[in-house]
Design a protein around this motif. Structure first.
Motif, short mmCIF file in Angstrom:
data_model
loop_
_atom_site.label_atom_id
_atom_site.label_comp_id
_atom_site.label_asym_id
_atom_site.label_seq_id
_atom_site.Cartn_x
_atom_site.Cartn_y
_atom_site.Cartn_z
N TYR B 301 8.41 7.54 -56.53
CA TYR B 301 7.67 7.65 -55.20
C TYR B 301 5.98 7.92 -56.11
N ILE B 303 4.41 5.64 -57.27
CA ILE B 303 2.76 4.96 -56.57
C ILE B 303 2.63 5.36 -54.91
N SER B 304 3.24 5.64 -54.58
CA SER B 304 3.29 6.13 -53.01
C SER B 304 2.52 7.26 -52.78
N LEU B 308 -1.91 7.51 -52.29
CA LEU B 308 -2.74 8.52 -51.56
C LEU B 308 -4.00 9.64 -51.98
N TYR B 370 0.21 12.52 -44.13
CA TYR B 370 -0.24 11.34 -45.82
C TYR B 370 -1.00 12.63 -47.02
N GLN B 373 1.54 16.00 -47.22
CA GLN B 373 2.99 15.29 -48.10
C GLN B 373 3.39 15.02 -49.90
N ALA B 374 1.91 14.03 -50.55
CA ALA B 374 2.18 13.20 -51.38
C ALA B 374 1.82 14.56 -51.96
N GLN B 375 0.22 15.73 -52.37
CA GLN B 375 0.71 16.67 -52.98
C GLN B 375 1.82 17.01 -53.22
N ARG B 376 2.47 17.54 -52.09
CA ARG B 376 3.85 17.91 -52.41
C ARG B 376 5.49 16.94 -53.03
N VAL B 377 4.51 16.08 -52.63
CA VAL B 377 5.59 15.28 -53.80
C VAL B 377 5.22 14.75 -55.26
N ARG B 378 3.84 14.80 -55.10
CA ARG B 378 3.57 15.01 -56.85
C ARG B 378 4.23 17.14 -57.64
N LEU B 415 -1.50 -4.39 -52.64
CA LEU B 415 0.00 -3.96 -53.10
C LEU B 415 0.10 -3.79 -54.01
N TYR B 418 -1.38 -2.77 -56.98
CA TYR B 418 -1.23 -1.21 -56.66
C TYR B 418 0.30 -1.23 -57.49
N LEU B 419 0.78 -2.32 -58.24
CA LEU B 419 2.52 -2.55 -58.69
C LEU B 419 2.22 -2.57 -60.18
#
Lengths: 100, 475
Positions: B301, B303-304, B308, B370, B373-378, B415, B418-419
């Motif tokens: 996760y 890259i996603s 963000l 966005y 959630q990205a910060q929590r995934v971090r 995209l 980015y990958l």
């Protein structure tokens, strides 16, 4: 999901970002942002219930330095780099609604 | 190509002059720079002055510093007092900063000679150096291909022999990926080890400055010079620079090495890149390390979350380009129109795309879905790596899933570009150190880089492992 970014969304966000966009850019950005956000939305797949956010990877908080006076940047040099200057200040056009 | 440590030793002993060393490198630049375009500006006269000052110090019997007379290329997003600093953007064209970045002061104090400012993707946003307002940089191994990015100019400068050392910045892989594609060593230190004072900000919770060099030892020498606490950067760790060179050849016997599946066995990776990671692991095993495979599921996760968090921070950082204090201004009847017209004219396509993406991800109604959630995934990614580092001393993985690609191959599909960062962003999100070491060649004979990752402040072990991989590669 890819078409969820409308032309109105792009125009609204561009206004928030103080970014003028050409007609062609508005078109392409609505498609591109839709595709990128669709990919990025993968983060929603993870259960983050009770997980705190990380804003910054270091365990540092409230970093202070001694409260001592020290010289700032040289004024003339800073002003020399500005697009427009008047009486040692940055000069800008009028603010909206203000009489010239 | 003569290494930085050899040059510094010769200059310090008086065996060669810094000026002669510089002229040789300026000659190399005259020869191939028109085909490669590594530099936005070559600072020949400024460099001659600096080289002469080093020679004068040697003549006086003063210590000229550990990097005496070593030409060094600076990514053009690091401020140089009175000298152009553009971020490869029209919006900063012609700007001359009123101060030096801390890293610039440190390399100069160590006797290095700044030879030029290198090209980058505008504001460091890109993975190919094609997003520069001043034209792309080309890969010295094959000029029809990209050097990677965003520090493509710095990587190409070292690979082409224009400078033995260079500095880059790495927000999502911008040092390691071009190092891999150009066949040089590139290091992203632990977040906070190198001061960012005077580095033009892209995404402040991710940006880190680090070295490029032809060898692991030269990269270690440069990190020893630029690392260490700086009171001018409040995110700088209050410790001295790591000691790296002394323990470089201590070996890897008994070290626990994990091959990260999610950063090696991935869709779209070239088989020869995957084989190189395995061969590097076999080399470490032969040198006495214990190698195993390891899974870091949340890295998938990366890259996603990154695309963000980084644009969100960029949209905030780039708000400063408003046509008031520096750089471009496009005149208009009132301030808001002047701001918008200036930013329309001054920013390139990718920068606008990221500002829009970041502004959207931070805007009312979408923030939690966005950015939040990205910060929590971090957090999940950081925790998983910390858990893995309880069992492993270092991790290895691919740096880039592919060797250098053709110019234009990915410019139409943001995209896909980015990958390119899929294997590198996890270390930026976790803040941990990571570096790329050349290991053999892949398709079309182009260089492959193997990535070495370590826990926070694990640079000494990371460099020892990198050195062992370099030896296993026969270099």
């Amino acid at each position: 999901m890819a078409e969820r970014i409308t032309r109105a969304d792009v125009e609204h966000v561009a206004q928030l970002a103080r970014l003028a966009l050409g007609e062609e850019e508005i078109q392409s950005l609505s498609e591109e942002l839709g595709a990128i956000l669709e990919y990025a939305a993968q983060v929603s797949a993870l259960d983050t219930h009770d997980v705190p956010p990380t804003a910054h990877p270091l365990p540092l908080v409230n970093v202070f330095r001694p409260d001592e006076a020290r010289p700032g940047l040289p004024r003339d040099e800073v002003l020399a780099a500005a697009p427009d200057v008047q009486e040692n200040r940055f000069r800008v056009p009028r603010i909206l609604g203000e009489e010239p | 190509m003569i290494g930085a440590r050899r040059i510094a030793a010769d200059v310090r002993s008086g065996a060669r002059s810094a000026r002669d060393v510089l002229e040789e490198h300026l000659d190399a630049i005259s020869g191939r720079e028109p085909d490669i375009h590594a530099f936005n500006v070559v600072l020949a006269d400024v460099a001659r002055g600096a080289a002469d000052a080093v020679d004068a110090a040697v003549a006086r019997g003063d210590d000229p510093g550990p990097l005496a007379g070593v030409p060094l290329a600076l990514k053009d997003n690091m401020c140089t007092h009175g000298l152009p600093t553009t971020c490869s953007s029209r919006i900063l064209e012609g700007w001359r900063p009123p101060y030096d970045a801390t890293v610039v002061e440190r390399v100069q104090a160590a006797g290095a000679v700044v030879i030029g400012k290198t090209n980058l993707d505008e504001f460091a946003m890109g993975s190919s150096t094609e997003n520069s307002a001043f034209g792309p940089t080309r890969n010295p191994h094959d000029v029809t291909r990209v050097p990677g990015g965003s520090s493509g100019g710095s990587a190409a400068a070292v690979a082409a022999g224009f400078a033995p050392l260079a500095l880059g910045s790495d927000t999502g892989g911008s040092i390691r990926q071009p190092a891999a594609l150009c066949g040089v060593v590139g290091v992203k230190p632990t977040y906070g080890v190198v001061s960012r004072y005077g580095l033009i900000a892209f995404a402040s919770s991710l940006d880190q400055i680090g070295p490029f060099a032809a060898t692991v030892e030269d990269a270690a020498s440069l990190l020893e010079v630029i690392g260490g606490h700086d009171p001018l950067d409040s995110t700088s760790i209050a410790r001295p620079a790591p000691e790296l060179v002394a323990g470089l050849d201590d070996g890897v016997s008994g070290l626990r090495v994990g091959i990260v599946g999610e950063m090696t066995e991935i869709e779209g990776i070239e088989p020869r890149v995957r084989d190189a990671v395995k061969a590097a692991a076999a080399g470490l095993e032969a040198a006495g390390a214990k190698v195993d495979t390891v899974s870091v599921p949340s890295a998938t996760y990366g890259i996603s979350a990154y695309y963000l968090i980084a644009p969100a921070e960029a949209s905030s950082n780039l708000a400063r380009y408003d046509g008031v204090r520096y750089g471009l201004r496009v005149d208009a009847d009132e301030v808001a129109h002047m701001n918008a017209a200036t930013r329309e004219a001054g920013f390139g396509r990718e920068v606008k795309r990221r500002i829009m993406l970041g502004t959207y991800a931070l805007s009312a109604g979408y923030y939690d879905e966005y950015y939040g959630q990205a910060q929590r995934v971090r957090t999940l990614i950081l925790r998983e790596f910390e858990r893995v580092y309880e069992e492993f001393d270092v991790l290895i993985a691919a740096t880039s899933p592919t060797v250098a690609f053709e110019l234009g191959a990915k410019t139409a599909d943001p995209l896909a570009m980015y990958l390119c960062d899929v294997c590198t962003v996890p270390a930026n999100l976790s803040g941990h150190p990571a570096m790329s070491v050349p290991f053999g060649t892949g398709d079309a004979g182009l260089p492959i880089g193997v990535q070495v990752l370590a826990p926070a402040l694990g640079e000494p072990t990371m460099f020892r492992v990198a050195r062992a991989i370099e030896q296993a590669a026969g270099r």
